[in-house]
Motif scaffolding. Structure first.
Motif, PDB file in Angstrom:
ATOM      1  N   PRO A  37       0.792  -1.233   0.000  1.00  0.00           N
ATOM      2  CA  PRO A  37       0.000   0.000   0.000  1.00  0.00           C
ATOM      3  C   PRO A  37       0.825   1.285   0.000  1.00  0.00           C
ATOM      4  N   THR A  38       2.023   1.228   0.517  1.00  0.00           N
ATOM      5  CA  THR A  38       2.841   2.438   0.578  1.00  0.00           C
ATOM      6  C   THR A  38       3.650   2.675  -0.691  1.00  0.00           C
ATOM      7  N   SER A  39       3.634   1.718  -1.620  1.00  0.00           N
ATOM      8  CA  SER A  39       4.445   1.882  -2.825  1.00  0.00           C
ATOM      9  C   SER A  39       3.774   2.812  -3.829  1.00  0.00           C
ATOM     10  N   ARG A  40       4.587   3.299  -4.737  1.00  0.00           N
ATOM     11  CA  ARG A  40       4.079   4.136  -5.821  1.00  0.00           C
ATOM     12  C   ARG A  40       3.777   3.239  -7.016  1.00  0.00           C
ATOM     13  N   LYS A  41       2.971   3.753  -7.923  1.00  0.00           N
ATOM     14  CA  LYS A  41       2.574   2.991  -9.092  1.00  0.00           C
ATOM     15  C   LYS A  41       2.828   3.806 -10.352  1.00  0.00           C
ATOM     16  N   LEU A  42       3.417   3.155 -11.337  1.00  0.00           N
ATOM     17  CA  LEU A  42       3.593   3.752 -12.651  1.00  0.00           C
ATOM     18  C   LEU A  42       2.596   3.061 -13.565  1.00  0.00           C
ATOM     19  N   VAL A  43       1.632   3.817 -14.064  1.00  0.00           N
ATOM     20  CA  VAL A  43       0.613   3.260 -14.943  1.00  0.00           C
ATOM     21  C   VAL A  43       0.838   3.830 -16.342  1.00  0.00           C
ATOM     22  N   LEU A  44       1.071   2.925 -17.282  1.00  0.00           N
ATOM     23  CA  LEU A  44       1.271   3.308 -18.672  1.00  0.00           C
ATOM     24  C   LEU A  44      -0.010   3.003 -19.431  1.00  0.00           C
ATOM     25  N   VAL A  45      -0.615   4.017 -20.008  1.00  0.00           N
ATOM     26  CA  VAL A  45      -1.792   3.810 -20.852  1.00  0.00           C
ATOM     27  C   VAL A  45      -1.281   3.873 -22.286  1.00  0.00           C
ATOM     28  N   LEU A  46      -1.166   2.685 -22.879  1.00  0.00           N
ATOM     29  CA  LEU A  46      -0.552   2.536 -24.192  1.00  0.00           C
ATOM     30  C   LEU A  46      -1.590   2.616 -25.304  1.00  0.00           C
ATOM     31  N   SER A  47      -1.103   2.927 -26.484  1.00  0.00           N
ATOM     32  CA  SER A  47      -1.961   2.853 -27.664  1.00  0.00           C
ATOM     33  C   SER A  47      -2.084   1.384 -28.053  1.00  0.00           C
ATOM     34  N   GLN A  48      -2.362   1.114 -29.302  1.00  0.00           N
ATOM     35  CA  GLN A  48      -2.504  -0.267 -29.751  1.00  0.00           C
ATOM     36  C   GLN A  48      -1.197  -1.018 -29.546  1.00  0.00           C
ATOM     37  N   LEU A  49      -1.321  -2.230 -29.012  1.00  0.00           N
ATOM     38  CA  LEU A  49      -0.144  -3.056 -28.793  1.00  0.00           C
ATOM     39  C   LEU A  49       0.507  -3.353 -30.145  1.00  0.00           C
ATOM     40  N   GLY A  50       1.782  -3.199 -30.211  1.00  0.00           N
ATOM     41  CA  GLY A  50       2.501  -3.405 -31.460  1.00  0.00           C
ATOM     42  C   GLY A  50       2.823  -2.099 -32.167  1.00  0.00           C
ATOM     43  N   ASP A  51       2.114  -1.021 -31.833  1.00  0.00           N
ATOM     44  CA  ASP A  51       2.474   0.285 -32.381  1.00  0.00           C
ATOM     45  C   ASP A  51       3.857   0.661 -31.864  1.00  0.00           C
ATOM     46  N   PHE A  52       4.558   1.434 -32.637  1.00  0.00           N
ATOM     47  CA  PHE A  52       5.910   1.828 -32.253  1.00  0.00           C
ATOM     48  C   PHE A  52       5.930   2.492 -30.881  1.00  0.00           C
ATOM     49  N   ASP A  53       4.980   3.376 -30.623  1.00  0.00           N
ATOM     50  CA  ASP A  53       4.969   4.082 -29.333  1.00  0.00           C
ATOM     51  C   ASP A  53       4.847   3.118 -28.161  1.00  0.00           C
ATOM     52  N   SER A  54       3.943   2.151 -28.269  1.00  0.00           N
ATOM     53  CA  SER A  54       3.774   1.169 -27.189  1.00  0.00           C
ATOM     54  C   SER A  54       5.052   0.372 -26.983  1.00  0.00           C
ATOM     55  N   LEU A  55       5.641  -0.071 -28.067  1.00  0.00           N
ATOM     56  CA  LEU A  55       6.894  -0.830 -27.969  1.00  0.00           C
ATOM     57  C   LEU A  55       7.993   0.005 -27.319  1.00  0.00           C
ATOM     58  N   GLU A  56       8.093   1.263 -27.726  1.00  0.00           N
ATOM     59  CA  GLU A  56       9.147   2.124 -27.184  1.00  0.00           C
ATOM     60  C   GLU A  56       8.937   2.402 -25.690  1.00  0.00           C
ATOM     61  N   TYR A  57       7.710   2.691 -25.288  1.00  0.00           N
ATOM     62  CA  TYR A  57       7.450   2.937 -23.866  1.00  0.00           C
ATOM     63  C   TYR A  57       7.836   1.723 -23.026  1.00  0.00           C
ATOM     64  N   ILE A  58       7.453   0.543 -23.480  1.00  0.00           N
ATOM     65  CA  ILE A  58       7.772  -0.667 -22.726  1.00  0.00           C
ATOM     66  C   ILE A  58       9.269  -0.945 -22.776  1.00  0.00           C
ATOM     67  N   TRP A  59       9.906  -0.704 -23.902  1.00  0.00           N
ATOM     68  CA  TRP A  59      11.355  -0.914 -24.005  1.00  0.00           C
ATOM     69  C   TRP A  59      12.088  -0.046 -22.980  1.00  0.00           C
ATOM     70  N   TRP A  60      11.729   1.226 -22.888  1.00  0.00           N
ATOM     71  CA  TRP A  60      12.381   2.128 -21.929  1.00  0.00           C
ATOM     72  C   TRP A  60      12.060   1.720 -20.493  1.00  0.00           C
ATOM     73  N   THR A  61      10.834   1.298 -20.248  1.00  0.00           N
ATOM     74  CA  THR A  61      10.454   0.846 -18.910  1.00  0.00           C
ATOM     75  C   THR A  61      11.251  -0.393 -18.524  1.00  0.00           C
ATOM     76  N   GLN A  62      11.380  -1.331 -19.452  1.00  0.00           N
ATOM     77  CA  GLN A  62      12.144  -2.551 -19.182  1.00  0.00           C
ATOM     78  C   GLN A  62      13.610  -2.230 -18.858  1.00  0.00           C
ATOM     79  N   ARG A  63      14.168  -1.228 -19.514  1.00  0.00           N
ATOM     80  CA  ARG A  63      15.549  -0.840 -19.237  1.00  0.00           C
ATOM     81  C   ARG A  63      15.736  -0.389 -17.796  1.00  0.00           C
TER      82      ARG A  63
END
Length: 122
Positions: A37-63
């Motif tokens: 309960p005390t942790s913070r949350k990062l919520v990513l609202v992505l466009s269509q899965l497979g779109d470049f933007d979604s892939l890039e957001y997840i790639w940077w998050t994974q890093r």
């Protein structure tokens, strides 16, 4: 008093399909082991899965995932697509399928006044 909901309320109260098991749930329902309960949350609202933007957001998050975990920041993402596209997306990106939720009709995007993806007319 305004009845307008803030983005957190909308996201919390709008159930989505979890890719890992197909359950319909709030994206915060499974938030036990990796987000007390005390942790913070990062919520990513992505466009269509497979779109470049979604892939890039997840790639940077994974890093940065190890740093995010060390800072007790739980990551969740909602993308436009179905469970099958979500499973493929997770395999391709390495994103944890427990953290990815999908919305085939972009309902959450509409409620948040975000881009709802490409609409094919036929």
């Amino acid at each position: 008093m305004s009845s307008t909901k803030n983005p957190y309320q909308i996201i919390n109260e709008t159930p989505q399909l979890r890719v890992s098991d197909g359950a319909i749930a709030s994206i915060f329902d499974d938030c036990f082991d990796d987000c007390p309960p005390t942790s913070r949350k990062l919520v990513l609202v992505l466009s269509q899965l497979g779109d470049f933007d979604s892939l890039e957001y997840i790639w940077w998050t994974q890093r940065e995932i190890d740093r995010l975990k060390a800072e007790q920041i739980a990551v969740r993402a909602i993308g436009i697509g179905d469970r099958q596209s979500g499973e493929y997306f997770c395999k391709f990106t390495g994103f944890d399928p427990h953290w990815l939720y999908v919305d085939a009709i972009a309902n959450i995007h509409q409620q948040l006044n975000l881009y709802g993806g490409t609409i094919l007319q036929g």
